[in-house]
Design an enzyme around this catalytic site. Structure first.
Site, PDB file in Angstrom:
ATOM      1  N   CYS A 227       1.061  -1.227   0.354  1.00  0.00           N
ATOM      2  CA  CYS A 227      -0.213   0.051   0.000  1.00  0.00           C
ATOM      3  C   CYS A 227       0.591   1.294   0.146  1.00  0.00           C
ATOM      4  O   CYS A 227       0.762   2.617  -0.302  1.00  0.00           O
ATOM      5  CB  CYS A 227      -0.478   0.409   1.206  1.00  0.00           C
ATOM      6  SG  CYS A 227      -2.533  -1.469   1.056  1.00  0.00           S
TER       7      CYS A 227
ATOM      8  N   ASN B 272      -9.806   0.458  -1.049  1.00  0.00           N
ATOM      9  CA  ASN B 272      -8.719   0.398  -0.208  1.00  0.00           C
ATOM     10  C   ASN B 272      -8.121  -0.465  -1.584  1.00  0.00           C
ATOM     11  O   ASN B 272      -8.027  -1.443  -2.080  1.00  0.00           O
ATOM     12  CB  ASN B 272      -7.856  -0.501   0.404  1.00  0.00           C
ATOM     13  CG  ASN B 272      -6.536  -0.704   0.764  1.00  0.00           C
ATOM     14  OD1 ASN B 272      -5.801  -0.565   0.439  1.00  0.00           O
ATOM     15  ND2 ASN B 272      -6.193  -0.610   1.990  1.00  0.00           N
TER      16      ASN B 272
ATOM     17  N   HIS C 188      -3.070   7.817   1.588  1.00  0.00           N
ATOM     18  CA  HIS C 188      -3.508   6.405   1.018  1.00  0.00           C
ATOM     19  C   HIS C 188      -4.835   6.069   2.120  1.00  0.00           C
ATOM     20  O   HIS C 188      -5.650   6.415   2.954  1.00  0.00           O
ATOM     21  CB  HIS C 188      -3.017   5.029   2.394  1.00  0.00           C
ATOM     22  CG  HIS C 188      -2.921   4.021   1.161  1.00  0.00           C
ATOM     23  ND1 HIS C 188      -3.576   3.135   0.796  1.00  0.00           N
ATOM     24  CD2 HIS C 188      -3.179   2.743   2.758  1.00  0.00           C
ATOM     25  CE1 HIS C 188      -3.668   2.141   0.727  1.00  0.00           C
ATOM     26  NE2 HIS C 188      -3.967   1.500   2.351  1.00  0.00           N
TER      27      HIS C 188
END
Ligand code: UT7
Length: 324
Positions: free
Chosen positions: A115, A281, A251
């Site tokens: 990520c 996500n 993020h």
């Protein structure tokens, strides 16, 4: 050596056409819209079509970024593709993108920081550009996390989605940058946390791609303080106060993490770019996807000060401050 800055020339993104709502997920696992929205802020996510690969998503995002920059693929001599879901174990998905764009010069490689990949990729490309090795870099974050989800595990499958985004960074003489460019960044990792968020397969271990496993509560527990630490360090390195930041583009894992981090720095909701509700996500793709939304709707403009940050599997985490 000349004093060089990496400035953002353009940005673009691509989302697979198919969306999956929280209601759609209730047909797959024992969950409900209220739980997902309250705990994460996610309402829907995009899912790659059958036969649509990470390279397809990355190539589409890259094309959009190159066009937005007013350039052609012939102008690019470095591709750094952040992904944890490559098409194949090798070659790097970046070389497929290079070939699809018709780029024959320079080099292309994948970067794997899950990520946090986009923050790592921006920092990596910025360093190559500033040392004079390359002139223009395509920095891409692209993922097909739907392919590594355990669709029977409600604690993870409701959280992730597919997509990709890209920016073009260009090396310019600092005198011509007019204050723009990547001003500072901090990268961290700590392998002691690697079993809190991982994929239980791989070529050397199981010879399978495996599925994502996460101790969500544990990741959550560490996220805000680790992210705050690198944001603070990045602001310090740039000699900039938190108040000067125009846009916080984090993020997109969980609205609660985003809001708690923004609150620590006194950034009001109006300064926070949040796309977690629409994209879920998307790992390394989440920041460039959010950047693209905020550029296209007129929020992020040339000269604005933009803070990006991410934390992911490893753990890896980092932040970068960019004068757009
Ligand atoms: O991008 C990489 C970084 N990743 C992250 O930042 C993710 C960080 N973690 C999180 O965002 C949150 O921890 C989650 C959203 C994953 C989970 O939220 P939480 O508030 O920590 O919930 P929890 O894991 O403590 O689960 C609470 C309850 C449990 O039930 P019991 O044991 O209290 O009876 C779960 O079984 O919620 C249950 N649950 C669900 N219920 C409905 C877990 N998943 C679901 C679900 N639908 N999908």
């Amino acid at each position: 050596m000349k004093d060089i800055r990496s400035i953002v020339r353009g940005a673009g993104a691509y989302l697979p056409a198919r969306t999956m709502t929280n209601k759609d997920l209730t047909k797959i696992v024992d969950t409900d819209d209220e739980w997902i929205v309250q705990r994460t802020g996610i309402r829907e996510r995009h899912i790659a079509a059958e036969g649509e690969y990470t390279s397809d998503i990355a190539t589409a995002a890259a094309r959009a970024a190159i066009e937005n920059a007013g350039l052609t693929p012939a102008d690019i001599d470095l591709i750094v593709l952040a992904t944890a879901t490559p098409d194949y174990t090798f070659p790097a998905t970046a070389v497929t993108v290079q070939e699809r764009l018709g780029i024959e010069q320079g080099t292309a490689f994948d970067l794997h920081a899950v990520c946090s990949g986009f923050v790592f990729a921006v920092t990596t490309a910025d360093n190559y550009l500033r040392c004079g090795k390359f002139k223009r870099a395509l920095v891409i974050g692209a993922e097909t996390f739907s392919r590594i989800l355990d669709w029977n595990d409600r604690t993870t499958c409701v959280l992730f989605g597919d997509g990709g985004g890209a920016i073009v960074l260009e090396a310019v003489d600092v005198a011509e940058a007019h204050g723009r460019g990547v001003l500072a960044s901090r990268l961290r990792s700590d392998g002691r946390h690697r079993d809190k968020l991982f994929v239980d397969g791989g070529p050397s271990t199981t010879q399978t791609a495996g599925h994502l496993r996460m101790e969500g509560k544990e990741v959550f527990r560490h996220a805000v303080s680790l992210l705050s630490d690198v944001i603070e360090g990045t602001l310090d390195d740039a000699g900039v106060s938190a108040d000067a930041v125009d846009w916080f583009v984090p993020h997109q894992a969980n609205q609660r993490i985003i809001s708690a981090t923004a609150k620590k720095f006194g950034w009001p909701d109006e300064k926070v770019v949040s796309t977690v509700g629409q994209h879920g996500n998307t790992s390394a793709a989440s920041i460039p996807l959010a950047l693209d939304v905020a550029i296209r709707d007129g929020r992020i403009k040339q000269g604005d000060l933009v803070m990006i940050e991410a934390l992911g599997g490893g753990f890896t985490w980092g932040a970068a401050l960019i004068r757009w």
